[in-house]
Scaffold this active site. Structure first.
Site, PDB file in Angstrom:
ATOM      1  N   SER A  13       0.766  -1.114  -0.058  1.00 51.06           N
ATOM      2  CA  SER A  13      -0.019  -0.023   0.002  1.00 51.06           C
ATOM      3  C   SER A  13       0.996   1.356   0.000  1.00 51.06           C
ATOM      4  CB  SER A  13      -0.826  -0.021   0.960  1.00 51.06           C
ATOM      5  OG  SER A  13      -1.432   1.432   1.434  1.00 51.06           O
TER       6      SER A  13
ATOM      7  N   HIS B  12      -1.411  -1.361  -4.248  1.00 50.32           N
ATOM      8  CA  HIS B  12      -2.646  -1.049  -3.507  1.00 50.32           C
ATOM      9  C   HIS B  12      -2.735   0.506  -3.313  1.00 50.32           C
ATOM     10  CE1 HIS B  12      -5.892  -1.970  -0.806  1.00 50.32           C
ATOM     11  NE2 HIS B  12      -5.400  -0.960   0.057  1.00 50.32           N
TER      12      HIS B  12
ATOM     13  N   ASP C 242      -4.945   3.446  -1.892  1.00 49.91           N
ATOM     14  CA  ASP C 242      -6.135   3.673  -0.876  1.00 49.91           C
ATOM     15  C   ASP C 242      -6.548   5.234  -1.094  1.00 49.91           C
ATOM     16  OD1 ASP C 242      -5.901   1.622   0.906  1.00 49.91           O
ATOM     17  OD2 ASP C 242      -4.119   2.204   1.339  1.00 49.91           O
TER      18      ASP C 242
ATOM     19  N   MET D 249      -9.237   7.910  -0.401  1.00 49.11           N
ATOM     20  CA  MET D 249     -10.001   8.342   1.190  1.00 49.11           C
ATOM     21  C   MET D 249     -10.578   9.668   0.849  1.00 49.11           C
ATOM     22  SD  MET D 249      -7.741   7.114   4.221  1.00 49.11           S
ATOM     23  CE  MET D 249      -6.600   5.418   4.026  1.00 49.11           C
TER      24      MET D 249
ATOM     25  N   HIS E 253      -8.450   0.964  -3.721  1.00 51.93           N
ATOM     26  CA  HIS E 253      -9.386   0.534  -2.447  1.00 51.93           C
ATOM     27  C   HIS E 253      -9.994   1.919  -1.986  1.00 51.93           C
ATOM     28  CE1 HIS E 253      -9.261  -0.334   2.122  1.00 51.93           C
ATOM     29  NE2 HIS E 253     -10.588  -0.393   1.569  1.00 51.93           N
TER      30      HIS E 253
ATOM     31  N   MET F 175     -12.265   3.993  -0.135  1.00 50.37           N
ATOM     32  CA  MET F 175     -12.887   4.386   1.093  1.00 50.37           C
ATOM     33  C   MET F 175     -13.631   5.578   0.946  1.00 50.37           C
ATOM     34  SD  MET F 175      -9.568   2.846   3.366  1.00 50.37           S
ATOM     35  CE  MET F 175      -8.576   3.103   2.008  1.00 50.37           C
TER      36      MET F 175
ATOM     37  N   MET G 271     -11.198  -6.522   6.158  1.00 46.94           N
ATOM     38  CA  MET G 271     -10.324  -5.306   6.734  1.00 46.94           C
ATOM     39  C   MET G 271      -9.840  -5.870   8.025  1.00 46.94           C
ATOM     40  SD  MET G 271      -9.816  -2.498   4.681  1.00 46.94           S
ATOM     41  CE  MET G 271      -8.908  -1.611   6.072  1.00 46.94           C
TER      42      MET G 271
ATOM     43  N   ASP H 160      -6.467  -6.492   4.551  1.00 48.69           N
ATOM     44  CA  ASP H 160      -5.743  -5.013   4.607  1.00 48.69           C
ATOM     45  C   ASP H 160      -5.841  -4.589   6.087  1.00 48.69           C
ATOM     46  OD1 ASP H 160      -4.916  -2.485   4.161  1.00 48.69           O
ATOM     47  OD2 ASP H 160      -6.745  -1.911   2.844  1.00 48.69           O
TER      48      ASP H 160
HETATM   49  C1  DX5 Z   1      -5.968   1.612   5.682  1.00 49.54           C
HETATM   50  C2  DX5 Z   1      -5.669   1.108   4.388  1.00 49.54           C
HETATM   51  C3  DX5 Z   1      -4.692   0.238   4.443  1.00 49.54           C
HETATM   52  C4  DX5 Z   1      -3.274   0.719   4.885  1.00 49.54           C
HETATM   53  C5  DX5 Z   1      -2.815  -0.561   5.464  1.00 49.54           C
HETATM   54  O1  DX5 Z   1      -7.351   1.980   5.835  1.00 49.54           O
HETATM   55  O2  DX5 Z   1      -6.570   0.769   3.606  1.00 49.54           O
HETATM   56  O3  DX5 Z   1      -4.229  -0.139   2.978  1.00 49.54           O
HETATM   57  O4  DX5 Z   1      -2.149   1.353   4.094  1.00 49.54           O
HETATM   58  O5  DX5 Z   1      -1.426  -0.131   6.168  1.00 49.54           O
HETATM   59  P1  DX5 Z   1      -0.552  -1.037   7.253  1.00 49.54           P
HETATM   60  O6  DX5 Z   1      -0.206  -2.140   6.510  1.00 49.54           O
HETATM   61  O7  DX5 Z   1       0.219  -0.245   7.678  1.00 49.54           O
HETATM   62  O8  DX5 Z   1      -1.602  -1.386   8.347  1.00 49.54           O
HETATM   63 ZN    ZN Z   2      -6.148  -0.425   1.781  1.00 49.42          ZN
END
Ligand code: DX5
Ligand code: ZN
Length: 222
Positions: free
Chosen positions: A8, A31, A33, A35, A64, A66, A135, A173
């Site tokens: 990620s 990956h 993210d 948000m 991903h 969110m 998650m 994740d």
């Molecule tokens: C958090 C993200 C993850 C995040 C995970 O909401 O969806 O993808 O990057 O980070 P680590 O691996 O550090 O927990």
């Molecule tokens: Zn993620």
């Protein structure tokens, strides 16, 4: 498909994304993210940055989302060329219609579940999706502690997918590291997202290989 490792970039240096993605050329997926300050209390990046990433890497991009209202925003990520587009079950108004639209645009459709969202409600919809994202932290931030309470849900997801006979990936994740990856592989996960465990390492590619080796060794999949 077997075990896949998806670093990620949330834990990467956002000022140097091209070189940061270059550090994980041995990964199966990158990956990303997305948000929106609404679905989660954090804000990252959106479609223009995903397009820029797509133009600079051959590693398939795993988005991903969110975000609120994925019914409106998610298909565009498939349209620009993301390999996987995952929206959250808690945010989608019409998950079947949305998954069909993502597939129609040429991407694999994923459904994400927060820790308190049960997986059973998706058993009847498995034919519509390509990936379940379980998650293992509350979404929003990297570097959080892995939630062991999510392990039974990974097992349930694997049982459901096995019963279906469909080629559906089970992604996890949050808090994935050398300490936690084996119990997730044993529970039936096959796609492992890792942010801080990869980008926090001096040698990110070696961290990817370490996670892959541990997951393959612990995997119960044949
Ligand atoms: C958090 C993200 C993850 C995040 C995970 O909401 O969806 O993808 O990057 O980070 P680590 O691996 O550090 O927990
Ligand atoms: Zn993620």
């Amino acid at each position: 498909m077997g075990i896949q490792i998806a670093p990620s970039i949330l834990s990467a240096d956002f000022a140097n994304l091209e070189s940061e993605i270059g550090r994980i050329g041995n990964a199966d997926l990158v990956h990303v993210d997305v948000m929106d300050y609404h679905f989660v209390p954090n804000l990252t990046l959106g479609l223009p940055v995903v397009e820029a990433i797509l133009s600079r890497t051959d590693v398939p991009v795993d988005c991903h989302l969110m975000i609120d209202d994925p019914d409106r925003w998610a298909p565009a990520y498939a349209e620009v060329g993301a390999a996987n587009v995952t929206f959250h079950a808690e945010a989608a108004a019409a998950p079947v219609r949305l998954a069909r639209e993502i597939r129609r645009q040429g991407a694999r459709a994923g459904v994400g579940l927060k820790p308190a969202t049960p997986v059973e409600q998706f058993e009847d919809l498995l034919t519509e999706i390509d990936m379940l994202l379980v998650m293992t932290v509350e979404p929003g931030f990297g570097g959080q502690e892995f939630l062991d309470v999510c392990l039974p849900k990974i097992r349930k997801a694997r049982e459901m997918v096995s019963r279906s006979g469909l080629d559906i990936w089970i992604q996890i994740d949050g808090g994935v590291s050398k300490e936690t990856v084996e119990r997730c592989a044993d529970a039936g996960a096959d796609v492992f997202v890792a942010g801080s465990a990869v980008y926090g390492a001096a040698d990110a590619a070696a961290a990817v290989e370490d996670l892959r080796r541990l997951a393959e060794h612990a995997s119960t999949l044949t």
